[in-house]
Scaffold this motif. Structure first.
Motif, short mmCIF file in Angstrom:
data_model
loop_
_atom_site.label_atom_id
_atom_site.label_comp_id
_atom_site.label_asym_id
_atom_site.label_seq_id
_atom_site.Cartn_x
_atom_site.Cartn_y
_atom_site.Cartn_z
N VAL A 1 -7.48 44.67 -27.44
CA VAL A 1 -7.64 45.92 -28.19
C VAL A 1 -9.11 46.31 -28.29
O VAL A 1 -9.48 47.46 -28.02
N VAL B 1 -0.12 44.94 -25.72
CA VAL B 1 1.31 45.13 -26.01
C VAL B 1 2.09 43.87 -25.65
O VAL B 1 2.93 43.41 -26.43
N VAL C 1 5.83 50.90 -32.35
CA VAL C 1 4.38 50.87 -32.12
C VAL C 1 4.08 50.46 -30.68
O VAL C 1 3.25 51.08 -30.01
N ALA D 1 -1.17 54.82 -23.55
CA ALA D 1 -2.00 54.25 -22.48
C ALA D 1 -1.78 54.98 -21.16
O ALA D 1 -2.72 55.21 -20.40
N GLY E 1 -4.79 49.31 -36.09
CA GLY E 1 -4.11 48.16 -35.50
C GLY E 1 -4.94 46.89 -35.64
O GLY E 1 -4.40 45.82 -35.93
N TRP F 1 -4.77 47.64 -22.74
CA TRP F 1 -3.77 48.11 -23.70
C TRP F 1 -2.42 47.49 -23.39
O TRP F 1 -1.69 47.07 -24.29
N LEU G 1 -4.75 52.32 -33.00
CA LEU G 1 -4.68 50.90 -32.67
C LEU G 1 -6.04 50.23 -32.69
O LEU G 1 -6.14 49.07 -33.09
N LEU H 1 -5.33 56.33 -29.57
CA LEU H 1 -5.41 54.88 -29.38
C LEU H 1 -6.58 54.29 -30.17
O LEU H 1 -6.44 53.24 -30.81
N THR I 1 -10.86 49.51 -26.36
CA THR I 1 -11.50 50.54 -27.17
C THR I 1 -12.93 50.78 -26.70
O THR I 1 -13.37 51.94 -26.56
N ALA J 1 2.26 52.74 -27.91
CA ALA J 1 1.03 52.27 -27.28
C ALA J 1 1.11 52.40 -25.76
O ALA J 1 0.15 52.84 -25.11
#
Length: 173
Positions: free
Chosen positions: A147, A39, A74, A82, A104, A35, A100, A96, A151, A78
């Motif tokens: 991302v 960013v 954002v 996180a 996202g 994460w 995102l 998240l 996830t 994030a």
């Protein structure tokens, strides 16, 4: 115990930071790192995009400021999410994932998909690339990979088990 003290059976082991929070398992730590990587990649893309918009002169200062404010909001959210993820807050994991991981990701891929749907080819995309285009594209691939990887890691068996245990602890929401 040898020194005559009794260990409190309800005592939780401390993390290295001494926070009293149980350490997250490796997949959750890896998701956190991904994460943060996403960013950083997003920040890099923002710098490249702002540079291009300023050079082209097609964007007003107000539009530029609005876009930057949205992106910084954002990115800040994030990072905060996180951190909460790493502390075992399931609500942060779900936020998240939806915010995102789904929305996202859509925001990252919708323009290229539209462009291809308009009849362009992948060959068109690689024709006349400049250095900034290559850097932006590489960052976007890293961003999207981070991302998606984060996830997936957040919902693996080890992470799921840890979040279940954390949810059962007193004081967890």
């Amino acid at each position: 115990m040898a020194n005559g003290t009794q260990r409190n059976p309800g005592h939780r082991e401390r993390t290295r930071s001494g926070s009293g929070e149980p350490a997250a398992p490796p997949p959750v730590h890896a998701a956190f790192a991904l994460w943060i990587t996403a960013v950083v990649a997003g920040l890099f893309e923002t710098v490249l995009m702002v540079g291009r918009l300023v050079a082209d002169g097609d964007t007003s200062a107000g539009e530029l400021a609005g876009g930057l404010l949205l992106r910084m909001t954002v990115f800040s959210a994030a990072v905060l999410l996180a951190v909460q993820l790493r502390r075992g807050r399931n609500w942060a994991r779900l936020t998240l994932a939806v915010g995102l991981g789904v929305l996202g990701t859509l925001s990252l891929v919708i323009e290229p998909v539209r462009w291809l749907a308009d009849g362009h080819t992948l060959g068109d995309a690689f024709r006349d690339l400049g250095a900034v285009d290559v850097l932006f594209g590489a960052s976007r691939v890293l961003h999207l990979s981070a991302v998606l990887g984060a996830t997936v890691l957040m919902f693996g068996p080890t992470a799921n088990a840890w979040f279940r245990v954390r949810a059962a602890e007193p004081g967890q929401h």
